[in-house]
Design a protein around this motif. Structure first.
Motif, PDB file in Angstrom:
ATOM      1  N   UNK A  11       0.807  -1.221   0.000  1.00  0.00           N
ATOM      2  CA  UNK A  11       0.000   0.000   0.000  1.00  0.00           C
ATOM      3  C   UNK A  11       0.833   1.260   0.000  1.00  0.00           C
ATOM      4  N   UNK A  12       2.161   1.129   0.105  1.00  0.00           N
ATOM      5  CA  UNK A  12       2.983   2.319   0.278  1.00  0.00           C
ATOM      6  C   UNK A  12       2.889   3.263  -0.886  1.00  0.00           C
ATOM      7  N   UNK A  13       2.728   2.728  -2.109  1.00  0.00           N
ATOM      8  CA  UNK A  13       2.745   3.601  -3.274  1.00  0.00           C
ATOM      9  C   UNK A  13       1.438   4.361  -3.455  1.00  0.00           C
ATOM     10  N   UNK A  51       4.904   9.030   6.326  1.00  0.00           N
ATOM     11  CA  UNK A  51       5.561   7.782   6.668  1.00  0.00           C
ATOM     12  C   UNK A  51       5.386   6.728   5.603  1.00  0.00           C
ATOM     13  N   UNK A  52       4.548   6.964   4.631  1.00  0.00           N
ATOM     14  CA  UNK A  52       4.275   5.929   3.654  1.00  0.00           C
ATOM     15  C   UNK A  52       5.377   5.784   2.638  1.00  0.00           C
ATOM     16  N   UNK A  53       6.268   6.721   2.575  1.00  0.00           N
ATOM     17  CA  UNK A  53       7.361   6.575   1.622  1.00  0.00           C
ATOM     18  C   UNK A  53       8.191   7.814   1.573  1.00  0.00           C
ATOM     19  N   UNK A  54       9.425   7.699   1.103  1.00  0.00           N
ATOM     20  CA  UNK A  54      10.328   8.833   1.027  1.00  0.00           C
ATOM     21  C   UNK A  54      10.067   9.629  -0.229  1.00  0.00           C
ATOM     22  N   UNK A  55      10.362  10.958  -0.199  1.00  0.00           N
ATOM     23  CA  UNK A  55      10.145  11.780  -1.372  1.00  0.00           C
ATOM     24  C   UNK A  55      11.164  11.502  -2.447  1.00  0.00           C
ATOM     25  N   UNK A  95      16.649   5.605  -4.856  1.00  0.00           N
ATOM     26  CA  UNK A  95      17.570   4.758  -5.629  1.00  0.00           C
ATOM     27  C   UNK A  95      17.148   3.290  -5.607  1.00  0.00           C
ATOM     28  N   UNK A  96      16.406   2.899  -4.577  1.00  0.00           N
ATOM     29  CA  UNK A  96      16.024   1.494  -4.392  1.00  0.00           C
ATOM     30  C   UNK A  96      14.559   1.228  -4.746  1.00  0.00           C
ATOM     31  N   UNK A  97      13.818   2.274  -5.008  1.00  0.00           N
ATOM     32  CA  UNK A  97      12.382   2.146  -5.177  1.00  0.00           C
ATOM     33  C   UNK A  97      12.010   1.159  -6.285  1.00  0.00           C
ATOM     34  N   UNK A 148       9.871  -4.074  -7.857  1.00  0.00           N
ATOM     35  CA  UNK A 148      10.043  -5.282  -8.676  1.00  0.00           C
ATOM     36  C   UNK A 148       9.951  -6.539  -7.824  1.00  0.00           C
ATOM     37  N   UNK A 149      10.617  -6.537  -6.676  1.00  0.00           N
ATOM     38  CA  UNK A 149      10.572  -7.706  -5.789  1.00  0.00           C
ATOM     39  C   UNK A 149       9.155  -7.959  -5.283  1.00  0.00           C
TER      40      UNK A 149
END
Length: 441
Positions: A168-170, A199-203, A385-387, A392-393
């Motif tokens: 749900x983070x995205x 908190x749901x994700x970094x900018x 950088x990891x998003x 994908x995972x």
């Protein structure tokens, strides 16, 4: 103001203006209506101690009002009144002295009791007015109303960040946060995309302009050097820098700089993967701070293993006597020296900012058992950088997102200036869903 106090005062004025604007926008302070402002300005400008509008009285009065509006002074009006009372007190004292002198040399005072009492009355008035002025001055200069942390203002929303459900983070809406600092340059980022997020994700990643960094003066030179880079030591220098810092690492990071993320990582790990009877891998373990914190709370894993790039840091880790298998290994070199499907839980705190290869996330999945938990700390400037790899995972069903902690500021004892995006972090919790193939390690 610059003409009266010297232009070195201008940055201080800019700082107070920035704080005042944020206080107004957050509702801590309320602006008077425009008519009242106009009348007040005209009243101030009536006083002309020096020629022109830039005069000492105007500058001092404006400065005090700005201190009150920014929350650094309780009442500018009280201080203004105290100045007047002290002025009247000084005049009374002078008149008392003059009247006393006159009584000694003039025949007109003889036989007139009320005139003889005048110096005493004036002296008493001078004393009372002086004390009242001092008391008002002290009251007015008490700290006024302002948010607890001016360098990190609360978000413009009453929404409390909630745990994020799997995948749900995205879709979670981002909250706009505001902050100011000891520099007016912070105004550039207020309300913008470079501010904090939910908190749901970094900018999205954006460059952090250089700014002065403040820290405890007794931080070691090695610690100051790494902290001054905003913990962005070039990759080729990381091992050497941390080998050099190893002896003072815990003293500097935990005691002097206020390194907050280790406790947040441990709190999160204990909530989602209680370690009793489990095998745990500490990725980027450093001096073993995480397992040491876990054991200090009365928890003990069946096995704590560790991996870190710096042999110097691992020497201190080994001395703690907590870890079993310890490997000095670059986590961007594959495969990691651990068997597939081995660990019930992984912890990785404050490390991925130094790793520029998102493919390392495959190794997190590989060495973790199906159903095992990975707790990974990402700074807001690091997750972008990891998003793509993370998504994908998830899409491949290799792991699922279980929880993201609310935004938290790292290094509580430091001031980073106008852009704190790189010191705001979240702990991300993933559950591994697949059984990985065995590989030769």
């Amino acid at each position: 103001v610059g003409g009266c106090f010297g232009f070195a005062a201008v940055p201080r004025i800019a700082e107070l203006q920035a704080k005042t604007i944020v206080n107004v926008l957050l509702g801590v302070k309320t602006l008077p209506d425009s008519g009242a402002q106009t009348r007040e300005i005209r009243e101030i400008l009536k006083h002309k101690i020096q020629g022109g509008n830039t005069n000492v009285y105007t500058a001092n009065s404006y400065y005090r009002k700005l201190l009150e509006a920014s929350g650094e002074m309780r009442s500018a009006r009280s201080v203004d009144l105290s100045v007047r009372l002290k002025g009247v007190s000084a005049i009374s004292a002078v008149l008392s002295f003059v009247s006393l002198l006159a009584s000694k040399i003039s025949n007109k005072w003889k036989g007139k009791k009320e005139l003889k009492e005048l110096p005493k009355a004036l002296a008493l008035a001078a004393g009372v007015l002086g004390l009242a002025g001092s008391a008002l001055n002290k009251f007015g200069r008490l700290k006024g109303a302002s948010p607890n942390a001016v360098s990190r203002m609360p978000a413009l929303s009453n929404t409390v960040p909630k745990p994020v459900r799997a995948n749900a983070a995205e879709t979670q809406p981002r909250l706009t946060a505001m902050h100011t600092s000891d520099s007016v340059l912070s105004m550039c980022s207020i309300g913008g995309e470079s501010s904090g997020s939910s908190s749901a994700g970094a900018p999205e990643k954006s460059p952090s302009p250089a700014s002065p960094i403040k820290m405890a003066e007794d931080t070691t030179l090695e610690g100051q050097k790494i902290a001054s880079s905003r913990f962005k030591t070039p990759k080729e220098q990381v091992q050497g820098a941390y080998d050099t810092w190893a002896d003072a690492y815990e003293h500097d990071s935990l005691e002097k700089l206020g390194f907050a993320s280790p406790k947040a990582c441990v709190d999160t790990f204990l909530s989602f993967c209680p370690p009793h009877g489990k095998d745990v891998l500490d990725v980027g373990a450093g001096t073993g701070v995480l397992a040491n914190m876990i054991c200090a709370r009365g928890h003990k894993a069946a096995k704590f293993d560790a991996m870190d790039l710096s042999p110097g840091m691992l020497k201190h880790l080994v001395k703690k006597g907590i870890y079993n298998k310890v490997e000095a290994h670059d986590m961007s070199k594959y495969p990691w020296p651990f068997a597939s499907n081995k660990y019930d839980g992984l912890m990785c705190n404050g490390v991925l900012i130094y790793v520029d290869d998102p493919e390392c996330l495959d190794e997190f999945v590989r060495v973790t058992k199906p159903g095992g938990v990975c707790v990974i700390m990402w700074r807001h400037d690091g997750y972008p950088d990891y998003r793509a790899k993370d998504l994908q995972l998830r899409a491949q069903g290799k792991w699922e997102l279980v929880h993201v902690t609310p935004d938290q500021r790292n290094f509580d004892n430091m001031e980073f200036g106008e852009n704190e995006e790189d010191v705001i972090f979240n702990q991300w919790v993933f559950r591994v869903r697949e059984t990985s193939a065995d590989v030769e390690v």
